[in-house]
Write a protein that holds these residues in place. Structure first.
Motif, PDB file in Angstrom:
ATOM      1  N   PRO A  59      26.910  49.178  41.613  1.00  0.00           N
ATOM      2  CA  PRO A  59      27.934  49.771  42.488  1.00  0.00           C
ATOM      3  C   PRO A  59      29.316  49.396  41.969  1.00  0.00           C
ATOM      4  O   PRO A  59      29.595  48.219  41.730  1.00  0.00           O
ATOM      5  N   LEU A  60      30.164  50.384  41.779  1.00  0.00           N
ATOM      6  CA  LEU A  60      31.468  50.139  41.158  1.00  0.00           C
ATOM      7  C   LEU A  60      32.571  50.593  42.109  1.00  0.00           C
ATOM      8  O   LEU A  60      32.934  51.765  42.142  1.00  0.00           O
ATOM      9  N   ALA A  61      33.088  49.651  42.885  1.00  0.00           N
ATOM     10  CA  ALA A  61      34.204  49.955  43.772  1.00  0.00           C
ATOM     11  C   ALA A  61      35.451  50.231  42.935  1.00  0.00           C
ATOM     12  O   ALA A  61      35.619  49.686  41.844  1.00  0.00           O
ATOM     13  N   ARG A  62      36.341  51.076  43.462  1.00  0.00           N
ATOM     14  CA  ARG A  62      37.535  51.442  42.698  1.00  0.00           C
ATOM     15  C   ARG A  62      38.377  50.225  42.328  1.00  0.00           C
ATOM     16  O   ARG A  62      39.030  50.199  41.289  1.00  0.00           O
ATOM     17  N   LEU A 107      24.424  55.926  32.707  1.00  0.00           N
ATOM     18  CA  LEU A 107      24.562  57.130  33.512  1.00  0.00           C
ATOM     19  C   LEU A 107      25.692  56.886  34.501  1.00  0.00           C
ATOM     20  O   LEU A 107      25.661  55.921  35.264  1.00  0.00           O
ATOM     21  N   LEU A 108      26.684  57.764  34.476  1.00  0.00           N
ATOM     22  CA  LEU A 108      27.875  57.590  35.302  1.00  0.00           C
ATOM     23  C   LEU A 108      27.795  58.567  36.469  1.00  0.00           C
ATOM     24  O   LEU A 108      28.056  59.764  36.321  1.00  0.00           O
ATOM     25  N   ALA A 109      27.419  58.049  37.661  1.00  0.00           N
ATOM     26  CA  ALA A 109      27.237  58.890  38.850  1.00  0.00           C
ATOM     27  C   ALA A 109      28.296  58.596  39.908  1.00  0.00           C
ATOM     28  O   ALA A 109      28.045  58.727  41.099  1.00  0.00           O
ATOM     29  N   CYS A 110      29.487  58.182  39.465  1.00  0.00           N
ATOM     30  CA  CYS A 110      30.594  57.945  40.390  1.00  0.00           C
ATOM     31  C   CYS A 110      31.193  59.276  40.825  1.00  0.00           C
ATOM     32  O   CYS A 110      30.918  60.325  40.230  1.00  0.00           O
ATOM     33  N   ASP A 111      32.020  59.248  41.888  1.00  0.00           N
ATOM     34  CA  ASP A 111      32.632  60.495  42.319  1.00  0.00           C
ATOM     35  C   ASP A 111      33.637  60.978  41.274  1.00  0.00           C
ATOM     36  O   ASP A 111      33.993  60.256  40.338  1.00  0.00           O
ATOM     37  N   ALA A 125      22.090  51.423  32.349  1.00  0.00           N
ATOM     38  CA  ALA A 125      22.903  51.151  33.540  1.00  0.00           C
ATOM     39  C   ALA A 125      23.208  52.453  34.264  1.00  0.00           C
ATOM     40  O   ALA A 125      23.580  53.450  33.643  1.00  0.00           O
ATOM     41  N   LEU A 126      23.039  52.438  35.581  1.00  0.00           N
ATOM     42  CA  LEU A 126      23.434  53.551  36.448  1.00  0.00           C
ATOM     43  C   LEU A 126      24.598  53.073  37.300  1.00  0.00           C
ATOM     44  O   LEU A 126      24.444  52.164  38.114  1.00  0.00           O
ATOM     45  N   LEU A 127      25.762  53.664  37.108  1.00  0.00           N
ATOM     46  CA  LEU A 127      26.954  53.264  37.852  1.00  0.00           C
ATOM     47  C   LEU A 127      27.267  54.313  38.911  1.00  0.00           C
ATOM     48  O   LEU A 127      27.202  55.523  38.642  1.00  0.00           O
ATOM     49  N   TYR A 128      27.612  53.858  40.114  1.00  0.00           N
ATOM     50  CA  TYR A 128      27.894  54.796  41.208  1.00  0.00           C
ATOM     51  C   TYR A 128      28.989  54.242  42.107  1.00  0.00           C
ATOM     52  O   TYR A 128      29.262  53.037  42.126  1.00  0.00           O
ATOM     53  N   ASP A 140      34.268  46.680  30.115  1.00  0.00           N
ATOM     54  CA  ASP A 140      33.592  45.422  29.788  1.00  0.00           C
ATOM     55  C   ASP A 140      32.079  45.589  29.815  1.00  0.00           C
ATOM     56  O   ASP A 140      31.370  45.057  28.950  1.00  0.00           O
ATOM     57  N   LEU A 141      31.588  46.327  30.812  1.00  0.00           N
ATOM     58  CA  LEU A 141      30.149  46.526  30.942  1.00  0.00           C
ATOM     59  C   LEU A 141      29.585  47.279  29.745  1.00  0.00           C
ATOM     60  O   LEU A 141      28.580  46.876  29.151  1.00  0.00           O
ATOM     61  N   LEU A 142      30.247  48.364  29.356  1.00  0.00           N
ATOM     62  CA  LEU A 142      29.731  49.166  28.255  1.00  0.00           C
ATOM     63  C   LEU A 142      29.861  48.471  26.907  1.00  0.00           C
ATOM     64  O   LEU A 142      29.092  48.742  25.987  1.00  0.00           O
ATOM     65  N   ARG A 143      30.834  47.560  26.796  1.00  0.00           N
ATOM     66  CA  ARG A 143      31.025  46.842  25.530  1.00  0.00           C
ATOM     67  C   ARG A 143      30.237  45.530  25.461  1.00  0.00           C
ATOM     68  O   ARG A 143      30.209  44.884  24.421  1.00  0.00           O
TER      69      ARG A 143
END
Length: 316
Positions: free
Chosen positions: A82-85, A104-108, A49-52, A93-96
């Motif tokens: 895409p992960l809105a604040r 990969l965590l590419a959020c600000d 998973a790529l989260l941004y 939940d996603l990781l578990r």
């Protein structure tokens, strides 16, 4: 057939010609392996998973495209989230959930801190691109944008540009002021004794930026002689808007983008921008892969330096 399509070691029992005919037949029939069944037998999802933080910027988009091919070559599927604040609570939940083997965590930066505080010890190998070295249980990659942004602003000032403004890629001014690139721009301007200003802000699209740049530049009492934009798309739109107003690039207005996207080179005039080289993305992915597979690698944090790519929209 299953040995060949799974690229199993048992596939070596068959000749190259036989293996090729199996693959060609499967492609012709539209065969797709059942990932759920594969997961049950291997205990792995073979999914990353790529989260941004939306909207996706050109760096994350480039990372996404390169990562997709990198992991595909290794038998893994990349999914982008895409992960809105407002939905930060979905991160644990996603990781578990068991739907992916790593993330990969590419959020600000600010959102990454919030996410990692909500899950101090990730249940799967997870690498953050935030550079926050306090995340003890996360692999940390420090993507150093700051030095390149400060460098390009300093180059503009040394080249004689006196009125340098910022262009943001959010529709909300509050969101622009929360942008990491705005904060670095503002700090750098103040270090030279200049008051940082925002020329305009808009959605992260070339069309919106061109329209807004045209409107602002046509009505401004005094136009800047340089702008630093928080994305390449917004920078390209700014160039188009300026040209529509009869402003010469770079003689009257220098324009710098962020991301070093493919568009920055394909566009005419070629865009000066800050960002990283393609091989630096591969280095990030290799570090993540080693963490995922347990292979030996250099210790985290890994530092990746952004660079200035001087092209045709500036004269340093």
């Amino acid at each position: 057939m299953s040995y060949v399509l799974a690229d199993s070691k048992h596939a070596q029992k068959f000749s190259e010609d036989t293996r090729q005919r199996v693959i060609e037949t499967a492609n012709r029939l539209g065969y797709v392996r059942n990932r759920a069944a594969r997961s049950l037998s291997s205990g792995k999802t073979h999914t990353i998973a790529l989260l941004y933080t939306p909207p996706i910027d050109r760096f994350v988009e480039k990372l996404q495209l390169r990562a997709f091919n990198y992991f595909k070559e290794r038998g893994y599927l990349l999914i982008s989230v895409p992960l809105a604040r407002a939905h930060n609570d979905t991160f644990p939940d996603l990781l578990r959930s068991g739907c992916c083997d790593g993330a990969l965590l590419a959020c600000d930066f600010d959102q990454t801190v919030e996410l990692c505080r909500s899950l101090p010890e990730p249940p799967i190998p997870t690498v953050s691109l935030s550079g926050d070295q306090s995340l003890a249980h996360y692999g940390v990659v420090d993507v150093d944008e700051r030095s390149a942004i400060a460098d390009v602003i300093a180059r503009l000032i040394r080249s004689g540009r006196k009125r340098i403004a910022f262009v943001g890629q959010h529709s909300s001014l509050a969101d622009v002021r929360n942008e990491y690139r705005w904060r670095v721009f503002a700090e750098t301007q103040r270090s030279f004794g200049n008051e940082p200003t925002i020329l305009f802000h808009c959605n992260a699209s070339i069309q919106d930026a061109a329209r807004e740049a045209t409107r602002v530049l046509q009505t401004a009492h005094e136009i800047p002689d340089a702008v630093y934009c928080s994305s390449d798309r917004v920078a390209i739109g700014t160039v188009l808007g300026a040209e529509h107003c009869g402003i010469q690039i770079p003689e009257q207005l220098s324009v710098v983008g962020s991301g070093n996207s493919a568009e920055s080179v394909q566009f005419s005039p070629q865009l000066t921008t800050v960002g990283m080289k393609e091989e630096q993305i591969d280095l990030i992915l290799a570090h993540f892969w080693n963490r995922l597979t347990g292979a030996p690698s250099d210790p985290f944090p890994l530092t990746i330096q952004w660079e200035v790519f001087s092209r045709q929209t500036t004269r340093f």
